[in-house]
Design an enzyme around this catalytic site. Structure first.
Site, PDB file in Angstrom:
ATOM      1  N   ASP A  83      63.838  40.278  -2.421  1.00  0.00           N
ATOM      2  CA  ASP A  83      63.266  39.020  -2.904  1.00  0.00           C
ATOM      3  C   ASP A  83      62.727  39.266  -4.312  1.00  0.00           C
ATOM      4  OD1 ASP A  83      62.163  36.227  -2.592  1.00  0.00           O
ATOM      5  OD2 ASP A  83      60.286  37.328  -2.910  1.00  0.00           O
ATOM      6  N   GLU A  95      69.093  36.633  -3.319  1.00  0.00           N
ATOM      7  CA  GLU A  95      69.209  35.184  -3.406  1.00  0.00           C
ATOM      8  C   GLU A  95      70.171  34.804  -4.531  1.00  0.00           C
ATOM      9  OE1 GLU A  95      65.008  33.229  -2.185  1.00  0.00           O
ATOM     10  OE2 GLU A  95      64.933  34.606  -3.874  1.00  0.00           O
ATOM     11  N   CYS A 118      59.731  31.564   8.714  1.00  0.00           N
ATOM     12  CA  CYS A 118      59.129  32.730   9.365  1.00  0.00           C
ATOM     13  C   CYS A 118      60.240  33.687   9.781  1.00  0.00           C
ATOM     14  CB  CYS A 118      58.310  32.301  10.579  1.00  0.00           C
ATOM     15  SG  CYS A 118      57.580  33.693  11.487  1.00  0.00           S
ATOM     16  N   CYS A 152      60.032  34.043  14.030  1.00  0.00           N
ATOM     17  CA  CYS A 152      60.490  32.997  14.938  1.00  0.00           C
ATOM     18  C   CYS A 152      61.465  32.022  14.290  1.00  0.00           C
ATOM     19  CB  CYS A 152      59.299  32.219  15.495  1.00  0.00           C
ATOM     20  SG  CYS A 152      58.370  31.293  14.239  1.00  0.00           S
ATOM     21  N   CYS A 173      52.521  32.102   9.766  1.00  0.00           N
ATOM     22  CA  CYS A 173      53.354  31.113  10.433  1.00  0.00           C
ATOM     23  C   CYS A 173      52.493  30.141  11.233  1.00  0.00           C
ATOM     24  CB  CYS A 173      54.358  31.812  11.350  1.00  0.00           C
ATOM     25  SG  CYS A 173      55.477  30.673  12.212  1.00  0.00           S
ATOM     26  N   CYS A 214      54.101  30.560  15.351  1.00  0.00           N
ATOM     27  CA  CYS A 214      53.854  31.744  16.176  1.00  0.00           C
ATOM     28  C   CYS A 214      52.636  32.536  15.750  1.00  0.00           C
ATOM     29  CB  CYS A 214      55.079  32.656  16.175  1.00  0.00           C
ATOM     30  SG  CYS A 214      55.444  33.401  14.566  1.00  0.00           S
ATOM     31  N   ASP A 268      56.271  37.823   0.168  1.00  0.00           N
ATOM     32  CA  ASP A 268      57.490  38.297  -0.481  1.00  0.00           C
ATOM     33  C   ASP A 268      58.335  39.138   0.466  1.00  0.00           C
ATOM     34  OD1 ASP A 268      56.862  37.120  -3.014  1.00  0.00           O
ATOM     35  OD2 ASP A 268      55.390  38.703  -3.319  1.00  0.00           O
TER      36      ASP A 268
END
Length: 470
Positions: A241, A325, A392, A395, A411, A414, A421
Site C-alpha cells: 500500500d 494498487e 476490513c 471480515c 472495523c 467485527c 495502511d
C-alpha cells in the site's frame, strides 16, 4: 510442478488457460514444453539489457568537449525536427516525397558536416543517434504513447549517446576506472560496482549515454546485455500500500519510510527557492543559486531512488507475486487550479498533497518492481484501488467509518483493530490472489513465458492455494 492443458489448440480465449497445481518452483532458466504436438520446445534462458550509471570526473578540457558534443547533438535533433515538421509529406522539386527518417537525413547530415568544421569536429555517431531518437519520438507519437516531439532545450536535454562498439573501458584501481569516448578521450569515472557480464564472463556493451546532471556534473549510463541467473521462483506473495505519511506499507506488517535526511532537507530547499526568486535572471548569482537548488533536489532524488532500488530488489528476490494498487498518479497529482470560468477549490492544499505524493516516488517503485520481477521469474499484479482503505481485511466489511484516523483502522462490524495502511496492503494482496474465472484479459502471464514463448500459449490463474500470502 505439474502442468495441465485445458485446450490443446492455442487461442486467445479463456479456455487456453494453464493451471499450476502446486507452488511455482520452476527455475527462471528452465526448458519448458507443453504436451501438444503443435507447440514448440522453448529454451527459456533469458537475456536482458541492464543499465549501470556512474559519476564521471572529467578534466576542464573534457568538460568543454562534453558540452560541445551535447550542443551539436541537440542542434542536429532540432534541425531534423524542424525539417520534418515543415516539409514532411510534401513533394519537393523532383515530385517525389522526401525521406525524413534517420536513414534519409543521415545523407544530408554528411553534407552538413562537410560544410561546417565545428560540426565535423563532433562524433558523427552521436549525431546519427539523435536522428534515431527523433524517429523513435515520432513512432511514439503516432502510436499514442507520447505527445508530438518538441525541440530539445539547453540545460534540459544535455545528453548524447554512443554505440557499444565505440566504447572501451579500463580499470585504474579499486575505486576508479576510465571510459573512452570518441573524439573526447579517456574519462575517469567512479567505479561503484562491476558491469554485469554474460555467462562466459564477457561484457557486451550495447550503448553508453552521457548526460549532464542537474548540479552541473556529468554521468554515464552503460547498457550491457546479460543473462538471467538460474534461480527458483519464491512461493511467497506480498501486497504493498503506497501512501504519504507511510510511503510503503507491506502486508507482512512492515512499514518503510524515507530517510530522515529527506524531511530535514525540505527547509534548505525552501530557503534555496526563496534565494533564487530574489536573483536577477541571467546573472552569475542567479546561476549559482540555481545550481544550489538543483544540488539539493538531486540529493532527494538519489535518496528516493536508493530506497526504491533496495526495496524492489528485496521484494523481487523473496516473493513470486507482488500486488499493488492500480493508481493513476498523473491524474492524482493534477492541479486543482481550474479555469477562469470554473476556478478550483482548495488549490493550495491540493498543491501540497501533490508535492508530498511526488516526493515519495510511487511510480519509481512500480517501474523497478516490473523489470526486477521479470528477471527473477515473478509477476506484478495491479488491482483496483477502490475501497481498499475502507475494507476490513478480517471480515471483508466495507465502511468508511472504520477508518478512524490516518493510522488506525477499527472495523465497525467485527471490531478488529490494526494499522490502516497494513490493513489496506492485506486487502490489495487478497484481491490479487482472488480467483476470477470470468476475467481473461487481466490474467497474468506465466512467469516462465517471459520473452521466449508466445503470449497466447501459456498463462496462469493465481489463487491462495498457489502462493503463500506471507
Amino acid at each position: 510442478m505439474s502442468i495441465s492443458v485445458k485446450k490443446t489448440t492455442p487461442g486467445l480465449g479463456y479456455k487456453d488457460q494453464v493451471d499450476m497445481k502446486v507452488a511455482n518452483n520452476l527455475s527462471s532458466r528452465s526448458i519448458f514444453h507443453i504436451e501438444n504436438p503443435k507447440t514448440k520446445c522453448y529454451n527459456l534462458t533469458m537475456q536482458t539489457i541492464r543499465g549501470h550509471v556512474y559519476r564521471l570526473k572529467p578534466t576542464p578540457e573534457q568538460e568543454v568537449l562534453l558540452a560541445q558534443t551535447a550542443g551539436v547533438t541537440r542542434l542536429v535533433y532540432n534541425l531534423a525536427l524542424e525539417q520534418r515538421r515543415t516539409w514532411g509529406g510534401r513533394p519537393f522539386a523532383g515530385g517525389d516525397p522526401r525521406n525524413f527518417g534517420a536513414k534519409g537525413l543521415s545523407r544530408e547530415l554528411s553534407e552538413l558536416r562537410s560544410d561546417f568544421d565545428w560540426i565535423r569536429a563532433i562524433s558523427q555517431t552521436a549525431q546519427n543517434q539523435a536522428l534515431i531518437d527523433l524517429d523513435r519520438a515520432y513512432a511514439n507519437f503516432f502510436e499514442g504513447r507520447a505527445g508530438y516531439p518538441r525541440p530539445r532545450k539547453r540545460g534540459a536535454a544535455d545528453s548524447f549517446r554512443h554505440v557499444g562498439r565505440e566504447i572501451a573501458l579500463r580499470k585504474l584501481n579499486a575505486k576508479w576506472s576510465e571510459v573512452r569516448i570518441p573524439k573526447i578521450g579517456w574519462i575517469r569515472y567512479r567505479d561503484t560496482r562491476p558491469l554485469r557480464a554474460r555467462a562466459d564472463g564477457t561484457v557486451e556493451i550495447r550503448n553508453a549515454t552521457l548526460r549532464r546532471r542537474p548540479d552541473g556534473g556529468w554521468e554515464i549510463s552503460i547498457a550491457t546485455r546479460c543473462e538471467i541467473e538460474e534461480r527458483l521462483v519464491p512461493a511467497a506473495a506480498v501486497g504493498i500500500d503506497r501512501g504519504v505519511a507511510v510511503p510503503y506499507a507491506l502486508s507482512t506488517g512492515e512499514m518503510v519510510h524515507l530517510p530522515k535526511t529527506v524531511k530535514r532537507r525540505r527547509a534548505a530547499i525552501r530557503r534555496a527557492q526563496k534565494t533564487l526568486s530574489r536573483r536577477k535572471r541571467g546573472s552569475a548569482r542567479y546561476a549559482r543559486a540555481r545550481r544550489r537548488l538543483a544540488t539539493l533536489r538531486a540529493r532527494d532524488a538519489r535518496a528516493r531512488a536508493h530506497l526504491a532500488h533496495v526495496l524492489s530488489r528485496r521484494l523481487a528476490r523473496g516473493h513470486g507475486l507482488v500486488a499493488i494498487e492500480d493508481l493513476k498518479i498523473g491524474a492524482m497529482t493534477r492541479s486543482a487550479r481550474g479555469t477562469a470560468e470554473a476556478p478550483g477549490r482548495n488549490v493550495a492544499q491540493k498543491a501540497g498533497l501533490n508535492r508530498e505524493i511526488l516526493n515519495v516516488g510511487w511510480h519509481a517503485l512500480e517501474r523497478m518492481l516490473g523489470y526486477k520481477l521479470e528477471e527473477t521469474g515473478g509477476i506484478l499484479i495491479k488491482v483496483p484501488a477502490a475501497y481498499t482503505s475502507q475494507t476490513c481485511a478480517v471480515c471483508g466489511h466495507v465502511d468508511a467509518r472504520s477508518r478512524e484516523s490516518q493510522a488506525l483502522f477499527a472495523c465497525t462490524a467485527c471490531g478488529a483493530q490494526t494499522n490502516a495502511d497494513i490493513n489496506a496492503a492485506k486487502n490489495i494482496l487478497a484481491r490479487a490472489l482472488a480467483r476470477d474465472e470470468d476475467r481473461r484479459g487481466n490474467a497474468p502471464l506465466l512467469d516462465v513465458e517471459a520473452q521466449a514463448s508466445a503470449a497466447h500459449e501459456a498463462s496462469t490463474h493465481l489463487g491462495p492455494e498457489r502462493f503463500d500470502a506471507a
